[in-house]
Design a protein around this motif. Structure first.
Motif, PDB file in Angstrom:
ATOM      1  N   VAL A 391      -7.552   3.766 -10.080  1.00 55.58           N
ATOM      2  CA  VAL A 391      -8.149   4.089  -8.909  1.00 55.58           C
ATOM      3  C   VAL A 391      -8.463   5.570  -8.683  1.00 55.58           C
ATOM      4  O   VAL A 391      -7.637   6.360  -9.170  1.00 55.58           O
ATOM      5  CB  VAL A 391      -7.165   3.574  -7.697  1.00 55.58           C
ATOM      6  N   SER A 392      -9.502   5.986  -8.040  1.00 55.46           N
ATOM      7  CA  SER A 392      -9.667   7.620  -8.074  1.00 55.46           C
ATOM      8  C   SER A 392      -8.689   8.132  -7.259  1.00 55.46           C
ATOM      9  O   SER A 392      -8.510   9.424  -7.623  1.00 55.46           O
ATOM     10  CB  SER A 392     -11.167   7.732  -7.466  1.00 55.46           C
ATOM     11  N   ASP A 393      -8.243   7.834  -6.426  1.00 51.81           N
ATOM     12  CA  ASP A 393      -7.163   8.099  -5.717  1.00 51.81           C
ATOM     13  C   ASP A 393      -6.399   7.249  -4.544  1.00 51.81           C
ATOM     14  O   ASP A 393      -7.199   6.224  -4.036  1.00 51.81           O
ATOM     15  CB  ASP A 393      -7.613   9.347  -4.388  1.00 51.81           C
ATOM     16  N   THR A 394      -5.032   7.218  -4.709  1.00 58.82           N
ATOM     17  CA  THR A 394      -4.308   6.111  -3.744  1.00 58.82           C
ATOM     18  C   THR A 394      -4.294   6.405  -2.625  1.00 58.82           C
ATOM     19  O   THR A 394      -3.736   5.509  -1.600  1.00 58.82           O
ATOM     20  CB  THR A 394      -2.873   6.000  -4.557  1.00 58.82           C
ATOM     21  N   VAL A 398     -10.042   8.294   6.152  1.00 55.14           N
ATOM     22  CA  VAL A 398     -11.156   7.344   6.736  1.00 55.14           C
ATOM     23  C   VAL A 398     -12.505   8.136   6.334  1.00 55.14           C
ATOM     24  O   VAL A 398     -12.626   9.161   6.539  1.00 55.14           O
ATOM     25  CB  VAL A 398     -10.746   6.857   8.291  1.00 55.14           C
ATOM     26  N   GLN A 399     -13.617   7.258   6.220  1.00 55.77           N
ATOM     27  CA  GLN A 399     -14.854   7.920   6.265  1.00 55.77           C
ATOM     28  C   GLN A 399     -15.066   8.617   4.737  1.00 55.77           C
ATOM     29  O   GLN A 399     -16.159   9.063   4.375  1.00 55.77           O
ATOM     30  CB  GLN A 399     -15.184   9.166   7.173  1.00 55.77           C
ATOM     31  N   SER A 400     -14.004   8.592   4.001  1.00 59.74           N
ATOM     32  CA  SER A 400     -14.401   9.119   2.519  1.00 59.74           C
ATOM     33  C   SER A 400     -14.762   7.973   1.608  1.00 59.74           C
ATOM     34  O   SER A 400     -15.222   6.709   1.949  1.00 59.74           O
ATOM     35  CB  SER A 400     -13.226   9.577   2.026  1.00 59.74           C
ATOM     36  N   SER A 401     -14.539   7.973   0.390  1.00 66.16           N
ATOM     37  CA  SER A 401     -14.886   6.858  -1.028  1.00 66.16           C
ATOM     38  C   SER A 401     -13.803   6.807  -1.640  1.00 66.16           C
ATOM     39  O   SER A 401     -13.137   7.824  -2.101  1.00 66.16           O
ATOM     40  CB  SER A 401     -16.199   7.310  -1.414  1.00 66.16           C
ATOM     41  N   VAL A 402     -13.516   5.551  -2.363  1.00 62.21           N
ATOM     42  CA  VAL A 402     -12.637   5.458  -3.482  1.00 62.21           C
ATOM     43  C   VAL A 402     -13.174   4.557  -4.358  1.00 62.21           C
ATOM     44  O   VAL A 402     -14.241   3.693  -4.070  1.00 62.21           O
ATOM     45  CB  VAL A 402     -11.376   4.758  -2.710  1.00 62.21           C
ATOM     46  N   LEU A 403     -12.742   4.584  -5.579  1.00 62.36           N
ATOM     47  CA  LEU A 403     -13.365   3.890  -6.507  1.00 62.36           C
ATOM     48  C   LEU A 403     -12.500   3.037  -7.526  1.00 62.36           C
ATOM     49  O   LEU A 403     -11.303   3.872  -7.913  1.00 62.36           O
ATOM     50  CB  LEU A 403     -14.359   4.506  -7.460  1.00 62.36           C
ATOM     51  N   PHE A 404     -12.120   1.981  -7.702  1.00 60.94           N
ATOM     52  CA  PHE A 404     -11.413   1.202  -8.530  1.00 60.94           C
ATOM     53  C   PHE A 404     -12.196   0.845  -9.858  1.00 60.94           C
ATOM     54  O   PHE A 404     -13.297   0.629  -9.764  1.00 60.94           O
ATOM     55  CB  PHE A 404     -10.912  -0.218  -7.887  1.00 60.94           C
ATOM     56  N   SER A 405     -11.202   0.728 -10.937  1.00 61.77           N
ATOM     57  CA  SER A 405     -11.910   0.403 -12.183  1.00 61.77           C
ATOM     58  C   SER A 405     -10.838  -0.389 -12.742  1.00 61.77           C
ATOM     59  O   SER A 405      -9.743  -0.254 -13.106  1.00 61.77           O
ATOM     60  CB  SER A 405     -12.154   1.458 -13.098  1.00 61.77           C
ATOM     61  N   CYS A 406     -11.466  -1.737 -13.261  1.00 64.33           N
ATOM     62  CA  CYS A 406     -10.540  -2.702 -13.983  1.00 64.33           C
ATOM     63  C   CYS A 406     -10.881  -2.731 -15.627  1.00 64.33           C
ATOM     64  O   CYS A 406     -11.995  -2.933 -15.801  1.00 64.33           O
ATOM     65  CB  CYS A 406     -10.840  -4.111 -13.406  1.00 64.33           C
ATOM     66  N   LEU A 407      -9.946  -1.934 -16.191  1.00 64.30           N
ATOM     67  CA  LEU A 407     -10.166  -1.476 -17.448  1.00 64.30           C
ATOM     68  C   LEU A 407      -9.288  -2.457 -18.454  1.00 64.30           C
ATOM     69  O   LEU A 407      -8.405  -2.915 -18.269  1.00 64.30           O
ATOM     70  CB  LEU A 407      -9.348  -0.172 -17.743  1.00 64.30           C
ATOM     71  N   SER A 408     -10.228  -2.863 -19.267  1.00 68.69           N
ATOM     72  CA  SER A 408      -9.689  -3.910 -20.416  1.00 68.69           C
ATOM     73  C   SER A 408     -10.299  -3.655 -21.743  1.00 68.69           C
ATOM     74  O   SER A 408     -11.494  -3.182 -21.840  1.00 68.69           O
ATOM     75  CB  SER A 408     -10.152  -5.350 -20.209  1.00 68.69           C
ATOM     76  N   THR A 464      -3.814 -11.133 -14.968  1.00 64.58           N
ATOM     77  CA  THR A 464      -4.216 -10.276 -13.711  1.00 64.58           C
ATOM     78  C   THR A 464      -3.278  -9.010 -14.009  1.00 64.58           C
ATOM     79  O   THR A 464      -2.183  -8.951 -14.392  1.00 64.58           O
ATOM     80  CB  THR A 464      -3.415 -10.915 -12.560  1.00 64.58           C
ATOM     81  N   SER A 465      -3.995  -7.902 -13.397  1.00 67.91           N
ATOM     82  CA  SER A 465      -3.449  -6.411 -13.423  1.00 67.91           C
ATOM     83  C   SER A 465      -2.276  -6.329 -12.538  1.00 67.91           C
ATOM     84  O   SER A 465      -2.004  -7.171 -11.641  1.00 67.91           O
ATOM     85  CB  SER A 465      -4.354  -5.473 -13.194  1.00 67.91           C
ATOM     86  N   LEU A 466      -1.284  -5.498 -12.800  1.00 66.21           N
ATOM     87  CA  LEU A 466      -0.451  -5.024 -11.891  1.00 66.21           C
ATOM     88  C   LEU A 466      -1.189  -4.343 -10.485  1.00 66.21           C
ATOM     89  O   LEU A 466      -2.279  -4.027 -10.654  1.00 66.21           O
ATOM     90  CB  LEU A 466       0.441  -3.893 -12.436  1.00 66.21           C
ATOM     91  N   PRO A 467      -0.424  -4.591  -9.446  1.00 68.36           N
ATOM     92  CA  PRO A 467      -1.037  -4.201  -8.142  1.00 68.36           C
ATOM     93  C   PRO A 467      -1.111  -2.634  -7.977  1.00 68.36           C
ATOM     94  O   PRO A 467      -0.353  -1.844  -8.372  1.00 68.36           O
ATOM     95  CB  PRO A 467      -0.493  -4.744  -7.060  1.00 68.36           C
ATOM     96  N   VAL A 468      -2.240  -2.215  -7.126  1.00 72.02           N
ATOM     97  CA  VAL A 468      -2.473  -0.878  -6.871  1.00 72.02           C
ATOM     98  C   VAL A 468      -2.670  -0.654  -5.320  1.00 72.02           C
ATOM     99  O   VAL A 468      -3.447  -1.541  -4.790  1.00 72.02           O
ATOM    100  CB  VAL A 468      -3.614  -0.320  -7.253  1.00 72.02           C
ATOM    101  N   SER A 469      -1.743  -0.177  -4.496  1.00 71.28           N
ATOM    102  CA  SER A 469      -1.658   0.130  -3.013  1.00 71.28           C
ATOM    103  C   SER A 469      -2.400   1.241  -2.574  1.00 71.28           C
ATOM    104  O   SER A 469      -2.419   2.488  -3.238  1.00 71.28           O
ATOM    105  CB  SER A 469      -0.517   0.105  -2.379  1.00 71.28           C
ATOM    106  N   LEU A 470      -3.434   0.813  -1.668  1.00 72.23           N
ATOM    107  CA  LEU A 470      -4.406   2.099  -1.269  1.00 72.23           C
ATOM    108  C   LEU A 470      -3.874   2.363   0.205  1.00 72.23           C
ATOM    109  O   LEU A 470      -3.727   1.451   1.139  1.00 72.23           O
ATOM    110  CB  LEU A 470      -5.890   1.547  -1.100  1.00 72.23           C
ATOM    111  N   VAL A 471      -3.589   3.616   0.401  1.00 72.96           N
ATOM    112  CA  VAL A 471      -3.168   4.084   1.711  1.00 72.96           C
ATOM    113  C   VAL A 471      -4.347   5.068   2.174  1.00 72.96           C
ATOM    114  O   VAL A 471      -4.891   5.804   1.825  1.00 72.96           O
ATOM    115  CB  VAL A 471      -1.766   5.257   1.589  1.00 72.96           C
ATOM    116  N   VAL A 472      -4.600   4.475   3.668  1.00 77.45           N
ATOM    117  CA  VAL A 472      -5.796   5.008   4.335  1.00 77.45           C
ATOM    118  C   VAL A 472      -5.155   5.934   5.471  1.00 77.45           C
ATOM    119  O   VAL A 472      -4.498   5.474   6.589  1.00 77.45           O
ATOM    120  CB  VAL A 472      -6.755   4.238   4.741  1.00 77.45           C
ATOM    121  N   THR A 473      -5.487   7.279   5.492  1.00 77.78           N
ATOM    122  CA  THR A 473      -5.095   8.307   6.505  1.00 77.78           C
ATOM    123  C   THR A 473      -6.324   8.562   7.363  1.00 77.78           C
ATOM    124  O   THR A 473      -7.272   8.176   7.283  1.00 77.78           O
ATOM    125  CB  THR A 473      -4.514   9.510   6.059  1.00 77.78           C
ATOM    126  N   ASN A 474      -5.805   9.020   8.796  1.00 77.62           N
ATOM    127  CA  ASN A 474      -6.709   9.639   9.668  1.00 77.62           C
ATOM    128  C   ASN A 474      -7.629  10.771   9.401  1.00 77.62           C
ATOM    129  O   ASN A 474      -8.604  11.089  10.210  1.00 77.62           O
ATOM    130  CB  ASN A 474      -6.105   9.617  11.166  1.00 77.62           C
TER     131      ASN A 474
END
Length: 475
Positions: A391-394, A398-408, A464-474
């Protein structure tokens, strides 16, 4: 009196001479820097994106402003905007992807990694003084939509839509990854390029088609290379081949097997024997398993049959030959010691590997020395390994962008996304890469916070991959 394009004073840049066409300027003196700020929209920029360098608090009563890549030198100028005559003058490093707006902002399309670096906005007032110089650093991330994704090439492939068709229905042999600069394409019945088996050829430049000897009047080729076959009969089952020729005489080919539901074949002539067919059991095998190429409707007047690796019945590709007269089996050059031939025509392959995937040919000879050839294809898959979710950032505002990548590291896999232990429901703010290995959310909202996972799977296994938690701030 002709005005020189050069400004004869210390501290001036040569590009300012261009402004003399609009106004006569006095010598330059550095003024107090205005509080100009530049914001990257979106905040995280990836290869292939478009980005706006959005300017805030642009000073009033300006004569012009200019954008530079790196330093404020003429050779690094992207563009100059003369506000009083509304004129944009491209600079030496303008690539054709940049657009400058009157409010000072810079729009860059189709960002590449080479666009990473410092960007400077310089503003000039009506007295020719430099009002401000504002610099920002733009970082272009590797596009995780493709970086680290399972390797795939733009190889020509064909998909049968639907995979199995009933007699009397229509089927589309859908071509994928048709080459660029296509000159002509050919469709054949079977797997070998015999002229008598040519169904149709399509000339790309003229967008016109010419029927071949094997054209039945029920085939239509589309401009995208796909072949539509209407009113399918049981005699249409078997392999079809697409051959393309592009500029530079580059030739590619692909095969597809058309499967007709045997239970729908009600109009066959009862005096006609059922067609010779081969069924791989299983169709998709795991490395180390055994695969049986099971033969159906072997003729009773059989004299001999031979198995070949590939689509050509040449001695160099022969696996084994069975003679009913001698009741003997002779091994060929392609026999590896893992093959067993049965008198009913079937071939068993043990301990298969990925290299065993592909086409096999069975050629039979009856008592009057007439030969019949048929083909079969099967796939061997490795069990998939556990993918890694990046993930680009955990933690993102809000109103920003985030990108996840499933690598194999695996090839030939599919990707599925999971959010909070349920299948991810895509919204208009979410974008998947062509292979589904990248997931982008833009803009991020509060409800996007949670746990993300990805699944990598092929026809024989899933991890299945291990989980990644995304936190969204104000903020």
């Amino acid at each position: 009196m002709e005005v020189s394009s050069m400004i004869p004073c210390k501290g001036c840049t040569s590009w300012q001479g261009l402004l003399f066409t609009a106004s006569l300027l006095i010598c330059c003196h550095l003024a107090t820097t205005a509080k100009v700020t530049i914001e990257s929209v979106p905040l995280n920029v990836f290869e292939g994106d478009n980005v706006l360098l959005h300017v805030h608090h642009l000073p009033e009563n300006l004569l012009a402003f200019a954008w530079f890549k790196r330093l404020t030198k003429t050779k690094h100028r992207i563009a100059l905007y003369a506000l009083n005559i509304n004129l944009v003058v491209p600079g030496p490093v303008h690539s054709g992807r940049e657009t400058v707006y009157r409010n000072g902002s810079l729009w860059i399309q189709n960002i590449t990694h080479k666009d990473t670096g410092f960007y400077t906005l310089e503003t000039i007032n009506r007295h020719g003084r430099t009002v401000s110089k504002t610099t920002m650093y733009l970082h272009v991330y590797n596009n995780l939509f493709t970086h680290g994704c399972p390797h795939t090439s733009a190889q020509l492939t064909i998909e049968s839509v639907p995979p199995r068709v009933a007699e009397g229905s229509s089927v589309l042999l859908l071509a994928h990854n048709l080459p660029e600069n296509l000159l002509v394409l050919f469709w054949y019945k079977g797997v070998i390029f015999f002229n008598k088996l040519e169904i149709v050829r399509h000339i790309a430049e003229k967008n016109s088609s010419v029927p071949g000897p094997a054209h039945s009047g029920r085939e239509t080729v589309n401009s995208n290379g796909s072949l539509l076959l209407q009113n399918v009969t049981c005699e249409d089952m078997g392999f079809y081949t697409l051959r393309t020729v592009s500029r530079g005489v580059k030739v590619e080919s692909a095969h597809v097997q058309l499967q007709v539901d045997p239970s729908s074949c009600t109009c066959c002539n009862p005096l006609t024997s059922a067609p010779l067919t081969i069924e791989p059991v299983p169709w998709n095998a795991v490395e180390g398993e055994s695969v049986l190429l099971q033969v159906h409707n072997l003729p009773e007047d059989l004299q001999a049959f031979s198995w070949y690796k590939g689509v050509y019945s040449s001695p160099v590709f022969k696996i084994a030959e069975y003679s009913r007269t001698m009741n003997s089996i002779t091994q060929g050059l392609e026999h590896s010691g893992r093959e067993t031939v049965y008198t009913n025509g079937s071939l068993l392959l043990q301990d298969v590997t990925e290299k065993d995937s592909g086409y096999y040919t069975l050629q039979i000879l009856n008592r009057v020395s007439e030969s019949v050839t048929t083909h079969v294809q099967f796939h061997v898959n490795k069990p998939v390994t556990k993918p890694f979710l990046g993930v680009s950032d955990t933690t993102v505002p809000v109103q920003s962008s985030v990108l996840f990548s499933c690598l194999s590291a695996d090839t030939g896999i599919s990707i599925h996304w999971i959010f909070n232990n349920q299948s991810l429901q895509l919204t208009e703010r979410m974008t998947l890469s062509p292979m589904n290995c990248g997931l982008r959310i833009d803009p991020v909202r509060r409800e996007d916070a949670g746990e993300y996972k990805c699944e990598a799977f092929n026809p024989v296994s899933l991890k299945t991959s291990l989980p990644v938690s995304l936190v969204v701030t104000n903020e």
